[in-house]
Design a protein around this motif. Structure first.
Motif, mmCIF file in Angstrom:
data_model
loop_
_atom_site.group_PDB
_atom_site.id
_atom_site.type_symbol
_atom_site.label_atom_id
_atom_site.label_comp_id
_atom_site.label_asym_id
_atom_site.label_seq_id
_atom_site.Cartn_x
_atom_site.Cartn_y
_atom_site.Cartn_z
ATOM 1 N N UNK A 56 -1.375 -14.106 6.602
ATOM 2 C CA UNK A 56 -2.533 -13.620 6.090
ATOM 3 C C UNK A 56 -3.688 -14.722 6.271
ATOM 4 N N UNK A 57 -3.505 -15.952 5.661
ATOM 5 C CA UNK A 57 -4.407 -16.777 6.145
ATOM 6 C C UNK A 57 -4.570 -17.339 7.431
ATOM 7 N N UNK A 58 -3.878 -17.168 8.206
ATOM 8 C CA UNK A 58 -3.961 -17.813 9.614
ATOM 9 C C UNK A 58 -4.448 -16.668 10.425
ATOM 10 N N UNK A 59 -4.555 -15.439 10.137
ATOM 11 C CA UNK A 59 -5.376 -14.277 10.566
ATOM 12 C C UNK A 59 -6.767 -14.296 10.035
ATOM 13 N N UNK A 60 -6.778 -14.537 8.956
ATOM 14 C CA UNK A 60 -8.375 -14.910 8.427
ATOM 15 C C UNK A 60 -8.865 -16.083 9.200
ATOM 16 N N UNK A 61 -8.326 -17.296 9.218
ATOM 17 C CA UNK A 61 -8.962 -18.249 10.049
ATOM 18 C C UNK A 61 -9.100 -18.012 11.589
ATOM 19 N N UNK A 62 -8.310 -17.240 12.139
ATOM 20 C CA UNK A 62 -8.557 -16.828 13.658
ATOM 21 C C UNK A 62 -9.816 -16.349 13.715
ATOM 22 N N UNK A 63 -10.428 -15.454 12.787
ATOM 23 C CA UNK A 63 -11.724 -14.722 13.001
ATOM 24 C C UNK A 63 -12.858 -15.554 12.519
ATOM 25 N N UNK A 64 -12.663 -16.449 11.845
ATOM 26 C CA UNK A 64 -13.540 -17.265 11.291
ATOM 27 C C UNK A 64 -13.876 -18.244 12.390
ATOM 28 N N UNK A 65 -12.743 -18.850 13.005
ATOM 29 C CA UNK A 65 -12.929 -19.831 13.860
ATOM 30 C C UNK A 65 -13.648 -19.046 15.203
ATOM 31 N N UNK A 66 -13.266 -17.989 15.518
ATOM 32 C CA UNK A 66 -14.267 -17.206 16.526
ATOM 33 C C UNK A 66 -15.630 -17.163 16.321
ATOM 34 N N UNK A 67 -16.103 -17.057 14.834
ATOM 35 C CA UNK A 67 -17.545 -17.392 14.550
ATOM 36 C C UNK A 67 -17.932 -18.608 14.827
ATOM 37 N N UNK A 68 -16.976 -19.501 14.683
ATOM 38 C CA UNK A 68 -17.535 -20.837 14.787
ATOM 39 C C UNK A 68 -17.779 -21.266 16.146
ATOM 40 N N UNK A 69 -16.913 -20.744 16.985
ATOM 41 C CA UNK A 69 -16.640 -21.233 18.317
ATOM 42 C C UNK A 69 -17.502 -20.213 19.345
ATOM 43 N N UNK A 70 -17.731 -19.270 19.050
ATOM 44 C CA UNK A 70 -18.434 -18.249 19.975
ATOM 45 C C UNK A 70 -19.443 -17.396 19.600
ATOM 46 N N UNK A 71 -20.338 -17.046 20.313
ATOM 47 C CA UNK A 71 -21.389 -15.908 19.879
ATOM 48 C C UNK A 71 -20.733 -14.745 19.591
ATOM 49 N N UNK A 72 -21.243 -14.101 18.579
ATOM 50 C CA UNK A 72 -20.752 -12.626 18.612
ATOM 51 C C UNK A 72 -21.247 -11.758 19.842
ATOM 52 N N UNK A 73 -21.055 -10.637 20.063
ATOM 53 C CA UNK A 73 -21.440 -9.833 21.102
ATOM 54 C C UNK A 73 -22.650 -9.230 20.791
ATOM 55 N N UNK A 74 -23.365 -9.034 21.845
ATOM 56 C CA UNK A 74 -24.469 -8.400 21.658
ATOM 57 C C UNK A 74 -24.351 -6.956 21.095
#
Length: 439
Positions: free
Chosen positions: A340-358
């Motif tokens: 679960x922790x790994x799945x949480x971190x995957x989504x937070x990492x996307x926020x740190x590394x990418x812009x969310x979609x329009x």
């Protein structure tokens, strides 16, 4: 062309709706320092009278936790002119309702009456401020009430202590480390004089805001406020100094055991800025992005698609001095807490590394608009917001202008704030586990 016209019409309609939501108010100070906010709305014969005191769970000495929450209960005991145990009877027999609540930062009391009982509401709140009876029998009675509340809401409630488990890890010095409800041994050990001194220190007009909202006539209301609250003497000016916390630079992991649960949980939390900081608004949007509704990123990923979680969520818990950004998950089946922790971190990492979609950004903005339109749908809600914005944000007009903050937040800013606060080395991790069976 028809489609374009419809879109423009929708935007115009939304704009007009938001304009219509503007809350008009007047604010001023009495000579004794009491801040007064008036909001007139004569559409329904209802009025809310409320007082917020700038005192909460963090206002305590070591070994004397829980006083503010205790006073939330104690100040319904009675006054020199309200017989012990009659407070709720007076309110209900005059067609009203009332309640109170306490956070780490403030305490809020309110009554909702038919507008012809406005004076009764003002008198009762002035009695609470000026003439409460704080005697040993009342302290003993409310001590048992608070103990029972703690047992029901926290100690014997499944997952009822998860906030305690987080706060004691995020804070080592600041009084946010201790639960708002306090420790029962502290209340048991306190003397009557200590309770009386606490009241004299914090429950004074210059440490409070009075809000009257609803079906009122302003000039008449001002006169009643002056009559009932004007004579109450000011208290000493409070000097507030709370310990600060060093930045978290390395992740920590601990276990917390709860005898009321069978399914474990993983909790992870980050220390964040307090009320009024622009970054706190961005973190609210990140919470909405991650876990607001079944289409949110964490829910769709962990619950719907991968079927690894029974429940998952994220919340930015705002407080005056520091906030807490908390993500939690309950595993499904044989899923491990680390998974679960790994799945949480995957989504937070996307926020740190990418812009969310329009499209996701537009959805966040639409949610912010909807929340703004709905936030002031009742007179009692308006009263609470006005008091909170004045006391904790130092800007009463946020009730009208806060939406502009959310409108101005960009996708780039969301990425920047995620990088600033939501890094793996800045978090605490708590395995929230069923209590071990004794050997």
């Amino acid at each position: 062309m028809k489609k374009t016209f419809f879109s423009l019409a929708s935007i115009l309609a939304m704009s007009l709706t938001i304009q219509a939501q503007e809350v008009e108010f007047e604010e001023y100070d009495l000579d004794n320092g009491l801040h007064v906010i008036l909001h007139q709305d004569n559409t329904a014969p209802v009025v809310t009278t409320s007082v917020m005191y700038h005192v909460g769970g963090k206002d305590r000495e070591d070994g004397r936790t829980g006083f503010a929450h205790f006073f939330e209960h104690l100040l319904f005991e009675g006054t020199e002119n309200i017989e012990n145990g009659k407070w709720f009877e007076i309110v209900s027999s005059n067609g009203g309702t009332n309640n109170a609540n306490t956070s780490q930062d403030r305490t809020y009391y309110y009554e909702v009456f038919p507008s012809n009982n406005l004076e009764l509401g003002l008198w009762m709140e002035s009695e609470r401020m000026l003439h409460p009876i704080i005697k040993q029998d009342g302290v003993d009675t409310q001590n048992e009430v608070v103990k029972e509340e703690r047992r029901l809401r926290y100690d014997n409630s499944p997952y009822g202590q998860f906030l305690f488990a987080i706060s004691e890890q995020l804070f080592k010095n600041h009084p946010y480390k201790d639960p708002n409800v306090g420790y029962m041994e502290d209340l048991d050990a306190a003397s009557l004089q200590e309770f009386q001194d606490y009241f004299k220190k914090y429950y004074k007009p210059n440490n409070a805001v009075l809000v009257v909202a609803g079906d009122i006539e302003v000039d008449e209301t001002k006169k009643m406020i002056e009559d009932y609250f004007g004579p109450i003497p000011s208290g000493p000016e409070l000097e507030r100094s709370y310990p600060t916390e060093a930045p978290i630079t390395e992740a920590t992991r601990t276990q917390f055991y709860d005898s009321n649960i069978q399914v474990p949980a993983i909790l992870t939390a980050y220390r964040t800025p307090g009320y009024g900081d622009r970054d706190a608004y961005v973190l609210n949007m990140i919470s909405s992005y991650l876990s607001d509704g079944k289409s949110s990123k964490l829910y769709k990923k962990m619950v719907d698609d991968e079927k690894k979680a029974l429940q998952i969520g994220a919340i930015n818990l705002e407080q005056e001095d520091y906030g807490m950004y908390i993500i939690f998950g309950l595993p499904l089946g044989e899923t491990s807490l680390d998974t679960l922790l790994e799945g949480m971190e995957e989504e937070i990492a996307k926020l740190r590394n990418e812009l969310i979609s329009e499209s996701d950004y537009e959805k966040l903005q639409n949610k912010a608009e909807t929340n703004f339109v709905n936030s002031n749908s009742s007179v009692s809600g308006i009263a609470n917001t006005l008091a909170r914005n004045y006391m904790l944000y130092d800007d009463t007009n946020l009730i009208n202008s806060e939406i502009e903050i959310y409108r101005s937040i960009t996708r780039e800013e969301i990425k920047e704030v995620a990088n600033k606060y939501l890094k793996p080395n800045q978090r605490v991790e708590v395995e929230y586990l069923p209590k071990k069976e004794e050997q």
